[in-house]
Design an enzyme around this catalytic site. Structure first.
Site, PDB file in Angstrom:
ATOM      1  CG  ASN A  79      -0.398  -0.522   2.581  1.00 44.89           C
ATOM      2  OD1 ASN A  79       0.304   0.034   2.998  1.00 44.89           O
ATOM      3  ND2 ASN A  79      -0.737  -1.995   2.658  1.00 44.89           N
TER       4      ASN A  79
ATOM      5  N   GLY B  97      -6.794  -4.613  -1.485  1.00 47.11           N
ATOM      6  CA  GLY B  97      -6.572  -5.658  -2.583  1.00 47.11           C
ATOM      7  C   GLY B  97      -6.193  -5.275  -4.036  1.00 47.11           C
TER       8      GLY B  97
ATOM      9  CG  HIS C  94       3.377  -2.085   3.667  1.00 44.13           C
ATOM     10  ND1 HIS C  94       4.352  -2.929   4.079  1.00 44.13           N
ATOM     11  CD2 HIS C  94       2.363  -3.038   3.804  1.00 44.13           C
ATOM     12  CE1 HIS C  94       4.098  -3.929   4.352  1.00 44.13           C
ATOM     13  NE2 HIS C  94       2.623  -4.160   4.397  1.00 44.13           N
TER      14      HIS C  94
ATOM     15  CD  GLU D 286      -1.449  -3.287   7.394  1.00 40.71           C
ATOM     16  OE1 GLU D 286      -1.784  -2.589   8.310  1.00 40.71           O
ATOM     17  OE2 GLU D 286      -1.171  -4.511   7.287  1.00 40.71           O
TER      18      GLU D 286
END
Length: 195
Positions: A31, A48, A99, A80
């Protein structure tokens, strides 16, 4: 009427494609977020999301205070989101969080070996890249412990999970991801050569 910052959205889309092209993402795990100039909203990839085909509609505007969000096609923010918000609340100098589950850095995160800091990206703050113990992805515990660790670090390995980096902008946070992955690759090869 909700106003979206298309410049921020475009930066996230381009970065997602760059990260995918650099083999720094596995599947749909990872992300990216950017804090807007007001500090009231962040833009984050949807849960996703496939970075290879990520488009503008896969970026969601989230209110930092109450986590309300604006979404296209009923998408929800990354699991997150709380981790990203925690970083922004604790680091006034940070405007972007990245991330990834890049192969070499993540291999260190799953191993018992520490990842040494090497020259090549600013000041060396310690012998090793900081680590955060394993907590379930998307959990409040992971958000708290990771954002606490990032109060004094710009990159941390999440044990049995992946890598998270921060920066004054998305370019800096992304470059730091590439740097950590690069030193992880170098150290992995060194371990193999020393067997």
């Amino acid at each position: 009427m909700i106003i979206l910052d298309n410049n921020i959205i475009e930066k996230i889309v381009k970065t997602a494609h760059h990260i995918y092209d650099k083999d720094m993402i596995l599947g749909k795990a990872g992300n990216i977020s950017i804090l807007d100039d007001s500090g009231e909203y962040m833009y984050i990839t949807a849960s996703g999301t496939d970075f290879k085909s990520l488009v503008h509609e896969d970026v969601i505007k989230v209110n930092i205070d109450d986590l309300s969000y604006v979404s296209a096609n009923n998408k929800v923010p990354s699991m997150e989101t709380n981790l990203h918000v925690g970083v922004y609340e604790k680091r006034s100098d940070v405007r972007s969080v990245v991330h990834v589950h890049s192969p070499y850095a993540t291999a260190f995160a799953f191993s018992d070996k520490k990842l040494r800091q090497l020259e090549g990206f600013g000041e060396i703050t310690g012998e090793y890249i900081a680590e955060v113990d394993y907590y379930a992805p998307g959990s409040k515990k992971l958000a708290k412990h990771a954002s606490d660790a990032l109060k004094n670090e710009d990159s941390v390995l999440l044990k049995d999970h992946g890598l998270i980096t921060v920066g004054k902008d998305i370019d800096e946070a992304t470059l730091l991801c590439e740097y950590v992955e690069g030193i992880a690759k170098t150290q992995y090869i060194t371990h193999v050569l020393n067997l």
